[in-house]
Design an enzyme around this catalytic site. Structure first.
Site, PDB file in Angstrom:
ATOM      1  N   TYR A  24      60.191  19.669 -33.753  1.00  0.00           N
ATOM      2  CA  TYR A  24      59.179  18.690 -34.179  1.00  0.00           C
ATOM      3  C   TYR A  24      59.352  18.272 -35.640  1.00  0.00           C
ATOM      4  O   TYR A  24      59.024  17.136 -35.993  1.00  0.00           O
ATOM      5  CB  TYR A  24      57.759  19.225 -33.903  1.00  0.00           C
ATOM      6  CG  TYR A  24      57.446  19.125 -32.420  1.00  0.00           C
ATOM      7  CD1 TYR A  24      57.119  17.892 -31.861  1.00  0.00           C
ATOM      8  CD2 TYR A  24      57.538  20.224 -31.588  1.00  0.00           C
ATOM      9  CE1 TYR A  24      56.873  17.775 -30.502  1.00  0.00           C
ATOM     10  CE2 TYR A  24      57.289  20.118 -30.218  1.00  0.00           C
ATOM     11  CZ  TYR A  24      56.958  18.881 -29.694  1.00  0.00           C
ATOM     12  OH  TYR A  24      56.736  18.755 -28.346  1.00  0.00           O
TER      13      TYR A  24
ATOM     14  N   ARG B 233      61.766  15.460 -35.422  1.00  0.00           N
ATOM     15  CA  ARG B 233      61.136  14.251 -34.854  1.00  0.00           C
ATOM     16  C   ARG B 233      60.123  13.647 -35.823  1.00  0.00           C
ATOM     17  O   ARG B 233      59.957  12.429 -35.888  1.00  0.00           O
ATOM     18  CB  ARG B 233      60.514  14.577 -33.506  1.00  0.00           C
ATOM     19  CG  ARG B 233      61.625  14.837 -32.482  1.00  0.00           C
ATOM     20  CD  ARG B 233      61.198  14.839 -31.051  1.00  0.00           C
ATOM     21  NE  ARG B 233      60.217  13.867 -30.682  1.00  0.00           N
ATOM     22  CZ  ARG B 233      59.224  14.132 -29.836  1.00  0.00           C
ATOM     23  NH1 ARG B 233      59.100  15.323 -29.293  1.00  0.00           N
ATOM     24  NH2 ARG B 233      58.363  13.197 -29.520  1.00  0.00           N
TER      25      ARG B 233
ATOM     26  N   CYS C 186      45.671  23.743 -37.018  1.00  0.00           N
ATOM     27  CA  CYS C 186      45.608  25.181 -37.311  1.00  0.00           C
ATOM     28  C   CYS C 186      45.052  25.906 -36.082  1.00  0.00           C
ATOM     29  O   CYS C 186      43.931  25.617 -35.647  1.00  0.00           O
ATOM     30  CB  CYS C 186      44.728  25.458 -38.533  1.00  0.00           C
ATOM     31  SG  CYS C 186      44.543  27.234 -38.832  1.00  0.00           S
TER      32      CYS C 186
ATOM     33  N   HIS D  30      48.098  12.234 -26.487  1.00  0.00           N
ATOM     34  CA  HIS D  30      49.032  13.358 -26.598  1.00  0.00           C
ATOM     35  C   HIS D  30      49.222  13.798 -28.052  1.00  0.00           C
ATOM     36  O   HIS D  30      50.217  14.438 -28.392  1.00  0.00           O
ATOM     37  CB  HIS D  30      50.387  13.007 -25.962  1.00  0.00           C
ATOM     38  CG  HIS D  30      50.336  12.901 -24.464  1.00  0.00           C
ATOM     39  ND1 HIS D  30      51.322  12.335 -23.707  1.00  0.00           N
ATOM     40  CD2 HIS D  30      49.377  13.307 -23.573  1.00  0.00           C
ATOM     41  CE1 HIS D  30      50.992  12.385 -22.416  1.00  0.00           C
ATOM     42  NE2 HIS D  30      49.812  12.966 -22.310  1.00  0.00           N
TER      43      HIS D  30
ATOM     44  N   LEU E 103      60.792  -1.961 -18.711  1.00  0.00           N
ATOM     45  CA  LEU E 103      62.200  -2.310 -18.496  1.00  0.00           C
ATOM     46  C   LEU E 103      62.589  -2.096 -17.041  1.00  0.00           C
ATOM     47  O   LEU E 103      63.286  -2.920 -16.432  1.00  0.00           O
ATOM     48  CB  LEU E 103      63.046  -1.405 -19.401  1.00  0.00           C
ATOM     49  CG  LEU E 103      64.396  -1.855 -19.922  1.00  0.00           C
ATOM     50  CD1 LEU E 103      64.342  -3.251 -20.515  1.00  0.00           C
ATOM     51  CD2 LEU E 103      64.890  -0.857 -20.972  1.00  0.00           C
ATOM     52  N   GLU E 104      62.118  -0.975 -16.475  1.00  0.00           N
ATOM     53  CA  GLU E 104      62.421  -0.603 -15.081  1.00  0.00           C
ATOM     54  C   GLU E 104      61.103  -0.353 -14.374  1.00  0.00           C
ATOM     55  O   GLU E 104      60.124  -0.020 -15.024  1.00  0.00           O
ATOM     56  CB  GLU E 104      63.213   0.727 -15.049  1.00  0.00           C
ATOM     57  CG  GLU E 104      64.435   0.774 -15.932  1.00  0.00           C
ATOM     58  CD  GLU E 104      65.592   0.026 -15.312  1.00  0.00           C
ATOM     59  OE1 GLU E 104      65.491  -0.276 -14.102  1.00  0.00           O
ATOM     60  OE2 GLU E 104      66.560  -0.274 -16.028  1.00  0.00           O
TER      61      GLU E 104
END
Ligand code: BJW
Length: 235
Positions: A57, A60, A118, A110, A204-205
Site C-alpha cells: 500500500y 500504491r 488506527c 472501499h 470498456l468490456e
C-alpha cells in the site's frame, strides 16, 4: 435542462482511473495478476505479513498521490455541479481523483489511500507518507496499530446505509469502469432496478452483470463518460 432524472447514483470502479495511469485489478496486467489478493487484501493476510502489506500500500499510495484526474472524473464533477437534482457518486476506488476533479457528494465505500486508520482508537488521519508496523498513531500514540484506511475482503464497506438509502430513491443508476465481480457493489444494479431506476453501464468490456443494465455503452471512460454527461445535461 435535465428534468427527468431527479436522483442519480453513480458507481465507479478502477476502469475510471485507468487512463490516469492507475492499474485496474482484474484486467490483463491488473493488480491481482501481480499480487495474491488473499495475502494483500484480507485482514488475515495483514496479520500474517504486515510489513509486506504495508509495502504494497505504501507503493500504491505514492502512485495515487501523483495521479491526476482525467476527462471522465472531470465530466462527472460537471454533472454534479450542473444537474438540478441530486447526484451521489459512490466509488470503489481508493484513489482521490473524484475529489481532485471537484466532486463533492462522494462516498468512498472501499476507503481511501490518503488516510490511515488506527486499529487501537479507530481514528482516521490524513496520510501521505509511508506507514510501517512501528508508526505511532498521531491521536492515541499507540504504536503498531496503523493500517491503510481501505476495505479488505471480509470487511464491511463504508456508509452502506447511506448508499442503500440513495439507491432506494434513485431514478438513474450509472455504473462506470467496474467489473461487477465484488459484492456488495455488484448488487447495486439490482437495488436500483427494485427502485425502478433506469440502469446504464459505461465500460470498456461488458461487466459480469452487463445483462442487468437497461443500456450499455462501450468504450474508454475518457471518451464515453464526457459524451454521456453531455447527453444528460442537454436532455
Ligand atoms: C475500463 C477501462 C477504461 C478498464 N475505461 N473501463 C461469494 C458470493 C458473493 C459475495 C462473496 C462471496 N464470497 C465472498 C464474498 C464477499 C466479497 C466478494 O465480493 N468477493 C468476490 C470475490 C466474490 N466482498 C467482500 O468481502 C466485501 N465485504 C462484504 O461483502 O461485507 C459484507 C457485506 C454484506 C452485505 C452488505 C454489505 C456488506 C468487501 C470487498 C472489499 C474489496 N476490496 C478491494 C481492495 C480495496 C483496497 C485496494 O485497493 O487494495 O476493492 S478488492 C478490489 O476490487 C478493490 C476494488 O474496489 C474492487 C472492485 O474492482 P473494480 O473497480 O471493479 O476493478 P476491476 O479491475 O475488477 O474491473 C475494472 C473494469 O474497468 C473492467 O470491467 C474493465 O473492462 C474496465 N476498464 N479500463 C472504462 N479505460
Amino acid at each position: 435542462m435535465l428534468d427527468y432524472y431527479n436522483n442519480i447514483v453513480i458507481l465507479t470502479g478502477a476502469g475510471l482511473s485507468a487512463e490516469s495511469g492507475l492499474s485496474t485489478f482484474r484486467d490483463k496486467d491488473g493488480v491481482w495478476t501481480r499480487h495474491d489478493l488473499a495475502e494483500v487484501a484480507t485482514p488475515e493476510g495483514f496479520a500474517r505479513n504486515p510489513d509486506m502489506v504495508q509495502d504494497f500500500y505504501n507503493a500504491r499510495r505514492k502512485q495515487v498521490v501523483e495521479a491526476k484526474p482525467n476527462a471522465a472524473h472531470k465530466a462527472l464533477a460537471r454533472l454534479e455541479k450542473k444537474h438540478p437534482g441530486e447526484v451521489l457518486t459512490v466509488t470503489q476506488n481508493v484513489d482521490v481523483l473524484h475529489e481532485a476533479a471537484g466532486t463533492a457528494k462522494l462516498i468512498h465505500m472501499h476507503g481511501q489511500l490518503d488516510q490511515a486508520l488506527c486499529t487501537h482508537c479507530d481514528a482516521r488521519h490524513g496520510w501521505s507518507d509511508d506507514i510501517t508496523t512501528a508508526t505511532p498513531c498521531p491521536g492515541c500514540g499507540e504504536c503498531a496499530g496503523m493500517r491503510p484506511d481501505v476495505v479488505w475482503f471480509g470487511e464491511m464497506p463504508y456508509q452502506m446505509d447511506d448508499i442503500y438509502e440513495a439507491l432506494s430513491r434513485c431514478d438513474l443508476f450509472i455504473s462506470i469502469g467496474t467489473s461487477g465481480s465484488v459484492y456488495p457493489a455488484a448488487g447495486f444494479v439490482m437495488e436500483a432496478k427494485r427502485a425502478r431506476a433506469r440502469t446504464v453501464e459505461l465500460n470498456l468490456e461488458p461487466s459480469e452483470g452487463a445483462s442487468l443494465f437497461t443500456e450499455s455503452i462501450r468504450g474508454p471512460a475518457t471518451e464515453v463518460v464526457p459524451q454521456y454527461v453531455e447527453r444528460l445535461l442537454s436532455a
